[in-house]
Design a protein around this motif. Structure first.
Motif, PDB file in Angstrom:
ATOM      1  N   ARG A 188       0.694  -1.159   0.199  1.00  0.00           N
ATOM      2  CA  ARG A 188      -0.150  -0.015   0.037  1.00  0.00           C
ATOM      3  C   ARG A 188       0.871   1.394  -0.054  1.00  0.00           C
ATOM      4  NH1 ARG A 188      -5.080  -1.855  -1.416  1.00  0.00           N
ATOM      5  NH2 ARG A 188      -5.499  -3.370  -0.305  1.00  0.00           N
ATOM      6  N   ASN A 202      -4.814   1.046   8.522  1.00  0.00           N
ATOM      7  CA  ASN A 202      -5.824   1.595   8.114  1.00  0.00           C
ATOM      8  C   ASN A 202      -6.739   1.805   9.220  1.00  0.00           C
ATOM      9  OD1 ASN A 202      -8.342   2.518   6.757  1.00  0.00           O
ATOM     10  ND2 ASN A 202      -7.475   1.729   4.897  1.00  0.00           N
ATOM     11  N   SER A 203      -6.649   3.158   9.546  1.00  0.00           N
ATOM     12  CA  SER A 203      -7.339   3.368  10.776  1.00  0.00           C
ATOM     13  C   SER A 203      -9.027   3.174  10.560  1.00  0.00           C
ATOM     14  CB  SER A 203      -7.120   4.663  11.250  1.00  0.00           C
ATOM     15  OG  SER A 203      -7.697   5.557  10.348  1.00  0.00           O
ATOM     16  N   LYS A 204      -9.471   3.252   9.609  1.00  0.00           N
ATOM     17  CA  LYS A 204     -10.868   3.280   9.378  1.00  0.00           C
ATOM     18  C   LYS A 204     -11.318   1.804   9.432  1.00  0.00           C
ATOM     19  CE  LYS A 204     -11.914   7.250   6.515  1.00  0.00           C
ATOM     20  NZ  LYS A 204     -12.359   7.643   5.274  1.00  0.00           N
ATOM     21  N   ILE A 205     -10.636   0.810   8.754  1.00  0.00           N
ATOM     22  CA  ILE A 205     -10.990  -0.601   8.822  1.00  0.00           C
ATOM     23  C   ILE A 205     -10.529  -1.160  10.514  1.00  0.00           C
ATOM     24  CG2 ILE A 205      -9.710  -2.940   8.102  1.00  0.00           C
ATOM     25  CD1 ILE A 205      -9.320  -1.541   5.320  1.00  0.00           C
ATOM     26  N   LEU A 206      -9.601  -0.571  10.982  1.00  0.00           N
ATOM     27  CA  LEU A 206      -9.481  -0.959  12.387  1.00  0.00           C
ATOM     28  C   LEU A 206     -10.454  -0.655  13.326  1.00  0.00           C
ATOM     29  CD1 LEU A 206      -7.231  -2.783  13.893  1.00  0.00           C
ATOM     30  CD2 LEU A 206      -6.138  -0.515  14.614  1.00  0.00           C
ATOM     31  N   ARG A 207     -10.933   0.648  12.954  1.00  0.00           N
ATOM     32  CA  ARG A 207     -12.024   1.207  13.984  1.00  0.00           C
ATOM     33  C   ARG A 207     -13.325   0.390  14.026  1.00  0.00           C
ATOM     34  NH1 ARG A 207     -11.508   5.854  17.102  1.00  0.00           N
ATOM     35  NH2 ARG A 207     -13.422   6.368  16.516  1.00  0.00           N
ATOM     36  N   THR A 208     -13.445  -0.016  12.498  1.00  0.00           N
ATOM     37  CA  THR A 208     -14.656  -0.676  12.231  1.00  0.00           C
ATOM     38  C   THR A 208     -14.657  -2.062  12.909  1.00  0.00           C
ATOM     39  OG1 THR A 208     -15.066   0.613  10.011  1.00  0.00           O
ATOM     40  CG2 THR A 208     -16.124  -1.832  10.331  1.00  0.00           C
ATOM     41  N   LEU A 209     -13.637  -2.600  12.703  1.00  0.00           N
ATOM     42  CA  LEU A 209     -13.258  -4.140  13.339  1.00  0.00           C
ATOM     43  C   LEU A 209     -13.522  -4.021  15.001  1.00  0.00           C
ATOM     44  CD1 LEU A 209     -10.449  -5.654  11.479  1.00  0.00           C
ATOM     45  CD2 LEU A 209     -12.536  -6.365  11.108  1.00  0.00           C
ATOM     46  N   TRP A 269      -3.972   4.742   4.061  1.00  0.00           N
ATOM     47  CA  TRP A 269      -3.073   3.928   4.598  1.00  0.00           C
ATOM     48  C   TRP A 269      -2.018   4.666   5.488  1.00  0.00           C
ATOM     49  CZ3 TRP A 269      -4.146  -1.140   5.097  1.00  0.00           C
ATOM     50  CH2 TRP A 269      -5.103  -1.734   4.179  1.00  0.00           C
TER      51      TRP A 269
END
Length: 122
Positions: free
Chosen positions: A15, A52-59, A31
């Motif tokens: 990335r 990726n902060s958006k993906i991590l926060r979603t998880l 990223w």
């Protein structure tokens, strides 16, 4: 010192691209490099673009919702002290996961291996 490169992975990861003149990684939109469990790179700007902060926060939000649902579902079946004692470890585990997810969602700088409180909860 050049950008970080591992076997089978290009410099700066999948990335990002390496800026050879400054020897830093330029990550794609959304990223970034991270200090979380990053014990193998001295300079964070030369690390892999794997965060990726958006993906991590979603998880973390999904884990929080599912754990809260599981905790409430388990506690709704308790009708006696014996059953409450039976579910005490499950309830304790769920409460720990809820605390961990809430802490991470409220504080973006809480990184595993960097933040002492978050690392102990983990």
């Amino acid at each position: 010192m050049p950008c970080t490169k591992f076997w089978l992975v290009p410099a700066c990861g999948w990335r990002g691209t390496c800026n050879n003149t400054a020897a830093t990684c330029i990550c794609d939109a959304g990223w970034a490099t991270t200090a979380e469990l990053n014990f193998f790179v001295d300079d964070i700007d030369k690390g892999l673009c794997i965060y990726n902060s958006k993906i991590l926060r979603t998880l973390y939000a999904i884990a929080l919702a599912l754990t809260t649902f599981g905790l409430l579902l388990g506690l709704s079946t308790v009708d006696s002290k014996t059953k409450l004692l039976k579910y005490r470890w499950w309830s304790s585990y769920c409460a720990l996961v809820v605390g961990l997810c809430t802490y991470r969602l409220l504080d973006n700088s809480a990184l595993l291996g960097v933040d002492i409180s978050f690392s102990i909860l983990w």
